[in-house]
Scaffold this motif. Sequence first.
Motif, mmCIF file in Angstrom:
data_model
loop_
_atom_site.group_PDB
_atom_site.id
_atom_site.type_symbol
_atom_site.label_atom_id
_atom_site.label_comp_id
_atom_site.label_asym_id
_atom_site.label_seq_id
_atom_site.Cartn_x
_atom_site.Cartn_y
_atom_site.Cartn_z
ATOM 1 N N VAL A 71 0.842 -1.205 0.000
ATOM 2 C CA VAL A 71 0.000 0.000 0.000
ATOM 3 C C VAL A 71 0.875 1.252 0.000
ATOM 4 O O VAL A 71 0.606 2.202 -0.748
ATOM 5 C CB VAL A 71 -0.964 -0.005 1.204
ATOM 6 N N GLU A 72 1.927 1.244 0.786
ATOM 7 C CA GLU A 72 2.813 2.412 0.859
ATOM 8 C C GLU A 72 3.451 2.707 -0.497
ATOM 9 O O GLU A 72 3.510 3.859 -0.932
ATOM 10 C CB GLU A 72 3.887 2.199 1.922
ATOM 11 N N VAL A 73 3.923 1.679 -1.167
ATOM 12 C CA VAL A 73 4.522 1.868 -2.496
ATOM 13 C C VAL A 73 3.488 2.444 -3.455
ATOM 14 O O VAL A 73 3.763 3.405 -4.179
ATOM 15 C CB VAL A 73 5.097 0.536 -3.043
ATOM 16 N N ALA A 74 2.301 1.883 -3.459
ATOM 17 C CA ALA A 74 1.255 2.348 -4.375
ATOM 18 C C ALA A 74 0.870 3.798 -4.103
ATOM 19 O O ALA A 74 0.660 4.575 -5.036
ATOM 20 C CB ALA A 74 0.030 1.446 -4.261
ATOM 21 N N LEU A 75 0.794 4.179 -2.826
ATOM 22 C CA LEU A 75 0.431 5.554 -2.493
ATOM 23 C C LEU A 75 1.566 6.530 -2.782
ATOM 24 O O LEU A 75 1.330 7.621 -3.300
ATOM 25 C CB LEU A 75 0.027 5.650 -1.016
ATOM 26 N N SER A 76 2.776 6.137 -2.453
ATOM 27 C CA SER A 76 3.898 7.069 -2.609
ATOM 28 C C SER A 76 4.276 7.315 -4.061
ATOM 29 O O SER A 76 4.816 8.370 -4.392
ATOM 30 C CB SER A 76 5.122 6.589 -1.814
ATOM 31 N N THR A 77 3.976 6.373 -4.935
ATOM 32 C CA THR A 77 4.284 6.568 -6.350
ATOM 33 C C THR A 77 3.178 7.325 -7.083
ATOM 34 O O THR A 77 3.370 7.758 -8.215
ATOM 35 C CB THR A 77 4.473 5.212 -7.069
#
Length: 167
Positions: A71-77
Amino acid sequence: MKMHRDENQPAASAEALRLDELQRDLLSSLIQSFIDAAPQSAAREAYAALSDAVAKMEVAAELVPAMGGIVEVALSTGRIRNAFGPAAEVALAALFRKTPRGEAIAGSLHELNRALAKLKDQPLGEISAALRKPGVYTLSIASSEYRIVIRFDYDGAAVESVETGGG
């Protein structure tokens, strides 16, 4: 099967994390991307276990940190907002806040806000920013009574120091 957990992150709570339908649908797509990218390995098996849990809309505590990382990767990108819109971003941001890393960031921000409250109604004497190293910055704020140094890095914003006596 073991999911990797950063030793600096708090352990997930003992309770499973329930998902709503939007979160399930978004996560299913994201996890499938990770499964497709993983060679036949333990990582692929771990993602498959996470995928199964997401399909049931209930993620066991031991799988929550791995889900949070995705989730963090998806949000931060920005991928989620670009592909699915702001409602999807809001849904996954709410989910991220329930992960160990999301809770740790929230705790850090709570402490930061407590420190900044000391400056309320005080005239500021100094505000400056500095580079500690690539990706790590500080903001110093001083009044006649306090000097607060805030650190910004990969883990977010946190109070680095609070000195009494001001600047």
